[in-house]
Design a protein around this motif. Structure first.
Motif, PDB file in Angstrom:
ATOM      1  N   ILE A   1      13.419  14.412  -7.282  1.00 22.83           N
ATOM      2  CA  ILE A   1      12.868  12.307  -6.958  1.00 22.83           C
ATOM      3  C   ILE A   1      13.290  11.820  -7.474  1.00 22.83           C
ATOM      4  O   ILE A   1      13.200  12.267  -8.857  1.00 22.83           O
ATOM      5  N   HIS A   2      12.746  10.049  -7.240  1.00 26.20           N
ATOM      6  CA  HIS A   2      12.681   9.698  -8.016  1.00 26.20           C
ATOM      7  C   HIS A   2      11.001   9.313  -8.651  1.00 26.20           C
ATOM      8  O   HIS A   2      10.144   9.041  -7.439  1.00 26.20           O
ATOM      9  N   ILE A   3      11.067   8.785 -10.019  1.00 21.91           N
ATOM     10  CA  ILE A   3       9.703   8.850 -10.324  1.00 21.91           C
ATOM     11  C   ILE A   3       9.329   7.626 -10.762  1.00 21.91           C
ATOM     12  O   ILE A   3      10.462   6.901 -11.396  1.00 21.91           O
ATOM     13  N   MET A   4       8.187   6.382 -11.040  1.00 16.62           N
ATOM     14  CA  MET A   4       8.253   5.459 -11.576  1.00 16.62           C
ATOM     15  C   MET A   4       6.999   5.565 -13.133  1.00 16.62           C
ATOM     16  O   MET A   4       5.812   6.805 -12.839  1.00 16.62           O
ATOM     17  N   ARG A   5       7.275   5.029 -14.003  1.00 13.05           N
ATOM     18  CA  ARG A   5       6.088   4.956 -15.224  1.00 13.05           C
ATOM     19  C   ARG A   5       4.753   4.949 -14.959  1.00 13.05           C
ATOM     20  O   ARG A   5       4.677   4.034 -14.392  1.00 13.05           O
ATOM     21  N   GLY A   6       3.944   5.651 -15.345  1.00 11.44           N
ATOM     22  CA  GLY A   6       2.974   5.257 -15.656  1.00 11.44           C
ATOM     23  C   GLY A   6       1.932   6.111 -13.786  1.00 11.44           C
ATOM     24  O   GLY A   6       1.865   6.661 -13.222  1.00 11.44           O
ATOM     25  N   ILE A   7       0.718   4.867 -13.892  1.00  9.55           N
ATOM     26  CA  ILE A   7       0.042   5.245 -12.420  1.00  9.55           C
ATOM     27  C   ILE A   7      -0.398   4.137 -11.996  1.00  9.55           C
ATOM     28  O   ILE A   7      -0.215   2.995 -11.984  1.00  9.55           O
ATOM     29  N   PRO A   8      -0.788   4.343 -10.483  1.00 15.32           N
ATOM     30  CA  PRO A   8      -0.842   3.774  -9.242  1.00 15.32           C
ATOM     31  C   PRO A   8      -1.171   2.058  -9.437  1.00 15.32           C
ATOM     32  O   PRO A   8      -2.603   2.332  -9.554  1.00 15.32           O
ATOM     33  N   ARG A   9      -1.295   1.120  -9.277  1.00 17.20           N
ATOM     34  CA  ARG A   9      -1.651   0.258  -9.114  1.00 17.20           C
ATOM     35  C   ARG A   9      -3.545   0.578  -8.196  1.00 17.20           C
ATOM     36  O   ARG A   9      -4.110   0.247  -8.607  1.00 17.20           O
ATOM     37  N   GLN A  10      -2.912   0.652  -7.439  1.00 19.45           N
ATOM     38  CA  GLN A  10      -4.387   0.702  -6.166  1.00 19.45           C
ATOM     39  C   GLN A  10      -4.998   1.901  -6.827  1.00 19.45           C
ATOM     40  O   GLN A  10      -6.489   2.075  -6.242  1.00 19.45           O
ATOM     41  N   ALA A  11      -4.835   2.938  -7.560  1.00 19.65           N
ATOM     42  CA  ALA A  11      -5.237   3.907  -8.190  1.00 19.65           C
ATOM     43  C   ALA A  11      -6.767   3.810  -8.803  1.00 19.65           C
ATOM     44  O   ALA A  11      -7.602   3.645  -8.760  1.00 19.65           O
TER      45      ALA A  11
ATOM     46  N   GLU B   1       0.717  -1.260  -0.207  1.00 19.82           N
ATOM     47  CA  GLU B   1      -0.032  -0.209  -0.115  1.00 19.82           C
ATOM     48  C   GLU B   1       0.297   1.185   0.581  1.00 19.82           C
ATOM     49  O   GLU B   1       1.939   1.559   0.480  1.00 19.82           O
ATOM     50  N   LEU B   2       1.127   2.045  -1.117  1.00 24.27           N
ATOM     51  CA  LEU B   2       1.251   3.488  -0.606  1.00 24.27           C
ATOM     52  C   LEU B   2       0.534   4.876  -0.416  1.00 24.27           C
ATOM     53  O   LEU B   2      -0.311   4.867  -0.480  1.00 24.27           O
ATOM     54  N   CYS B   3       1.238   5.786   0.045  1.00 27.05           N
ATOM     55  CA  CYS B   3       0.509   6.576   0.084  1.00 27.05           C
ATOM     56  C   CYS B   3      -0.243   7.733  -0.983  1.00 27.05           C
ATOM     57  O   CYS B   3       1.074   7.987  -2.121  1.00 27.05           O
ATOM     58  N   MET B   4      -1.266   8.007  -1.206  1.00 27.67           N
ATOM     59  CA  MET B   4      -1.339   8.636  -2.097  1.00 27.67           C
ATOM     60  C   MET B   4      -2.427   9.974  -2.307  1.00 27.67           C
ATOM     61  O   MET B   4      -3.685   9.719  -1.484  1.00 27.67           O
ATOM     62  N   ASP B   5      -3.279  10.617  -3.289  1.00 32.74           N
ATOM     63  CA  ASP B   5      -4.079  12.083  -3.074  1.00 32.74           C
ATOM     64  C   ASP B   5      -5.639  11.420  -3.793  1.00 32.74           C
ATOM     65  O   ASP B   5      -5.430  10.355  -4.447  1.00 32.74           O
TER      66      ASP B   5
END
Length: 420
Positions: A107-117, A66-70
């Motif tokens: 900052i580091h980011i991953m390509r794409g959109i969170p699975r949990q979203a 689980e990740l923190c997400m707005d």
């Protein structure tokens, strides 16, 4: 595309702390850089992967965590690890601190959109579409489970990436390391173009760094059009075979370095590394191997990104990264390329050269063999046909050279000459 005149120089948290770096560690390394390294050109402080994960603990990933997400499908810092991000502030307070030191924040980011979203079907800011409607669920990272790709053809895809970079701009981010994208071409080429366009539209100058490698040589022009730097290798660690392999990679990519575009040989695993596993761990490179690495990265003009825990650097490591003549070569080398690679008395050597933008010429000789050596380099090999003044940049030793450079090298060692 925002361009830099010189290849970026900074620090990244991955080599020391993997996915588990915390705000206090970032702040202490930023303070150290500002006090001891900023004057030499070091300026970027970058938080690497998993900053949205509350339970990250080392270099390993937790599958489907689980990740923190707005509320708009965007990852935000985990407050337990980055306390100043509380109350929706994100990385803005940490970036403000880094900026107050005269440094820049990444900052580091991953390509794409969170699975949990996608699973929660959350909204996209600036669009009537939702995360599920823009996701490309068959586009996944094979070593990290956090994200699905974004379908660039979907309505709302551009709005999603626009919202990401608008958020990062509001935080004061100066450097984006985007992962799971450099070697994924041509399959994810349109997503890279979309992402890059959103970054360029956000109203803030940011470096875009693409990972992981090896990048595809046939896509060099695309990397130049969409980014500032791209990894030419997978994760680079303190291993002589990996360092030796970099000579071939640098040879292939050297013609593409310059004019704001920088093939990236990856981080410098120097000093204490992998602190999340054992605070006593330090680089396994010998001092000569570290000199070889710094010499190759500098004449090649790779970005210089420190990987170790800076507050624990010893005198040798500090000397390695504050040698003003070597860093001047990193800034001023032009048309860098290998001259030859050959066996001399049973030991392999590699000779590189470059001209200096201030006049003069650089010559770097590497002993890549398994025994110490003595080498004679005719000036004519460098297309120099007159006597020159020589300065060896690691030792500071000067001499007048009529016809031949004579140098003794340790195994896996290097010498760097400025000739004028």
């Amino acid at each position: 595309m925002y361009k830099t005149q010189t290849a970026p120089m900074g620090w990244n948290s991955w080599d020391c702390y993997g996915a588990a770096v915390t705000e206090d560690i970032v702040r202490q390394n930023a303070a150290f850089m500002a006090e001891h390294l900023k004057q030499y050109g070091w300026e970027y402080i970058t938080v690497d992967i998993q900053w949205a994960e509350p339970t990250a603990e080392n270099h390993e990933y937790h599958p489907f965590t689980e990740l923190c997400m707005d509320e708009y499908s965007r990852l935000i810092p985990a407050v337990n690890r980055f306390p100043s991000s509380a109350d929706g502030k994100g990385f803005a307070p940490l970036a403000e601190y880094v900026h107050s030191l005269g440094l820049k924040f990444g900052i580091h980011i991953m390509r794409g959109i969170p699975r949990q979203a996608v699973h929660q079907n959350t909204p996209i800011l600036g669009s009537t579409q939702t995360a599920r409607q823009i996701a490309k669920t068959d586009s996944i990272c094979h070593w990290n489970t956090d994200m699905y790709g974004v379908n660039p053809e979907a309505e709302g895809a551009k709005a999603y990436y626009d919202s990401l970079f608008t958020l990062y701009a509001s935080w004061g981010v100066d450097f984006i390391k985007c992962d799971d994208i450099a070697r994924e071409l041509p399959h994810e080429e349109t997503e890279l173009i979309l992402l890059s366009r959103s970054l360029q539209d956000c109203g803030r100058d940011m470096i875009l760094s693409l990972s992981p490698g090896p990048a595809l040589l046939e896509k060099a022009e695309l990397y130049k059009q969409t980014s500032n730097m791209w990894r030419i290798t997978d994760d680079f660690w303190d291993s002589w075979p990996q360092l030796y392999e970099m000579f071939d990679r640098a040879r292939e990519w050297c013609i593409h370095a310059g004019n704001g575009c920088w093939p990236d040989a990856d981080m410098l695993p120097i000093g204490p590394i992998k602190q999340d596993y054992d605070p006593s761990l330090s680089t396994e490179f010998t001092q000569d191997e570290q000199i070889t690495m710094m010499s190759l990265w500098s004449i090649f003009r790779s970005p210089l990104i420190i990987g170790g825990e800076m507050t624990k650097f010893d005198d040798f490591t500090m000397g390695l990264i504050t040698n003003e003549d070597i860093l001047k070569m990193h800034r001023n080398a032009r048309h860098s390329h290998p001259v030859w690679q050959k066996d001399i008395d049973g030991t392999e050597h590699i000779l590189w050269t470059a001209v200096s933008s201030e006049g003069g010429q650089y010559a770097v000789i590497f002993n890549t063999g398994e025994q110490d050596s003595s080498v004679r380099i005719p000036l004519q090999d460098l297309e120099i046909y007159h006597p020159v003044h020589s300065t060896e940049l690691w030792s500071g030793q000067t001499s007048e050279i009529a016809e031949t450079i004579n140098v003794s090298l340790k195994k896996h060692g290097a010498a760097v000459f400025y000739l004028n």
